[in-house]
Write a protein that holds these residues in place. Structure first.
Motif, short mmCIF file in Angstrom:
data_model
loop_
_atom_site.label_atom_id
_atom_site.label_comp_id
_atom_site.label_asym_id
_atom_site.label_seq_id
_atom_site.Cartn_x
_atom_site.Cartn_y
_atom_site.Cartn_z
N LEU A 10 0.84 -1.20 0.00
CA LEU A 10 0.00 0.00 0.00
C LEU A 10 0.87 1.25 0.00
O LEU A 10 1.83 1.34 0.76
CB LEU A 10 -0.91 0.01 1.23
N LEU A 11 0.51 2.19 -0.86
CA LEU A 11 1.15 3.50 -0.90
C LEU A 11 0.16 4.51 -0.35
O LEU A 11 -0.99 4.55 -0.80
CB LEU A 11 1.53 3.88 -2.33
N ALA A 12 0.59 5.31 0.61
CA ALA A 12 -0.31 6.29 1.21
C ALA A 12 0.51 7.43 1.78
O ALA A 12 1.68 7.26 2.12
CB ALA A 12 -1.13 5.64 2.30
N SER A 13 -0.14 8.59 1.92
CA SER A 13 0.61 9.73 2.46
C SER A 13 -0.19 10.56 3.45
O SER A 13 0.27 11.61 3.88
CB SER A 13 1.08 10.64 1.31
N GLY A 14 -1.34 10.07 3.83
CA GLY A 14 -2.18 10.88 4.72
C GLY A 14 -2.61 10.13 5.96
O GLY A 14 -1.85 9.39 6.57
N SER A 15 -3.88 10.31 6.29
CA SER A 15 -4.41 9.75 7.53
C SER A 15 -4.55 8.23 7.47
O SER A 15 -4.57 7.58 8.50
CB SER A 15 -5.76 10.37 7.86
N GLY A 16 -4.67 7.67 6.29
CA GLY A 16 -4.71 6.23 6.16
C GLY A 16 -6.08 5.60 6.32
O GLY A 16 -6.19 4.41 6.61
N THR A 17 -7.15 6.38 6.11
CA THR A 17 -8.48 5.80 6.27
C THR A 17 -8.75 4.72 5.24
O THR A 17 -9.34 3.69 5.56
CB THR A 17 -9.57 6.88 6.22
N LEU A 18 -8.30 4.91 4.01
CA LEU A 18 -8.50 3.88 2.99
C LEU A 18 -7.63 2.66 3.30
O LEU A 18 -8.08 1.52 3.20
CB LEU A 18 -8.18 4.43 1.60
N ALA A 19 -6.39 2.89 3.71
CA ALA A 19 -5.53 1.77 4.08
C ALA A 19 -6.14 1.00 5.25
O ALA A 19 -6.11 -0.24 5.26
CB ALA A 19 -4.14 2.28 4.45
N GLN A 20 -6.71 1.70 6.21
CA GLN A 20 -7.34 1.04 7.35
C GLN A 20 -8.51 0.19 6.90
O GLN A 20 -8.71 -0.93 7.39
CB GLN A 20 -7.80 2.06 8.39
N ALA A 21 -9.29 0.68 5.95
CA ALA A 21 -10.41 -0.10 5.43
C ALA A 21 -9.92 -1.37 4.75
O ALA A 21 -10.53 -2.44 4.90
CB ALA A 21 -11.23 0.74 4.45
#
Length: 68
Positions: free
Chosen positions: A5-16
């Protein structure tokens, strides 16, 4: 299946994605921001994390990703 997973913010999508219990292994989360909350979420889920700061040339940054 293995996911990165690539992410740069709060991570709400990654958490889902983490909470979805997919038939896949999330092998790592990479962020371009060392203080991104998504890294804390991943660590809490015992997922390896990496920070690769964004480079002026996106192509160079993409190459950095390939070295992991």
């Amino acid at each position: 299946m293995r996911l990165l997973l690539l992410a740069s913010g709060s991570g709400t999508l990654a958490q889902a994605i983490i909470d979805a219990h997919l038939d896949a292994d999330i092998v790592a989360v990479i962020s371009d921001k060392a203080d991104a909350q998504v890294l804390q979420r991943a660590e809490k889920a015992h997922i390896e994390t990496f920070t690769i700061p964004m480079l002026p040339d996106r192509t160079e940054w993409d190459r950095e990703l390939e070295t992991l």
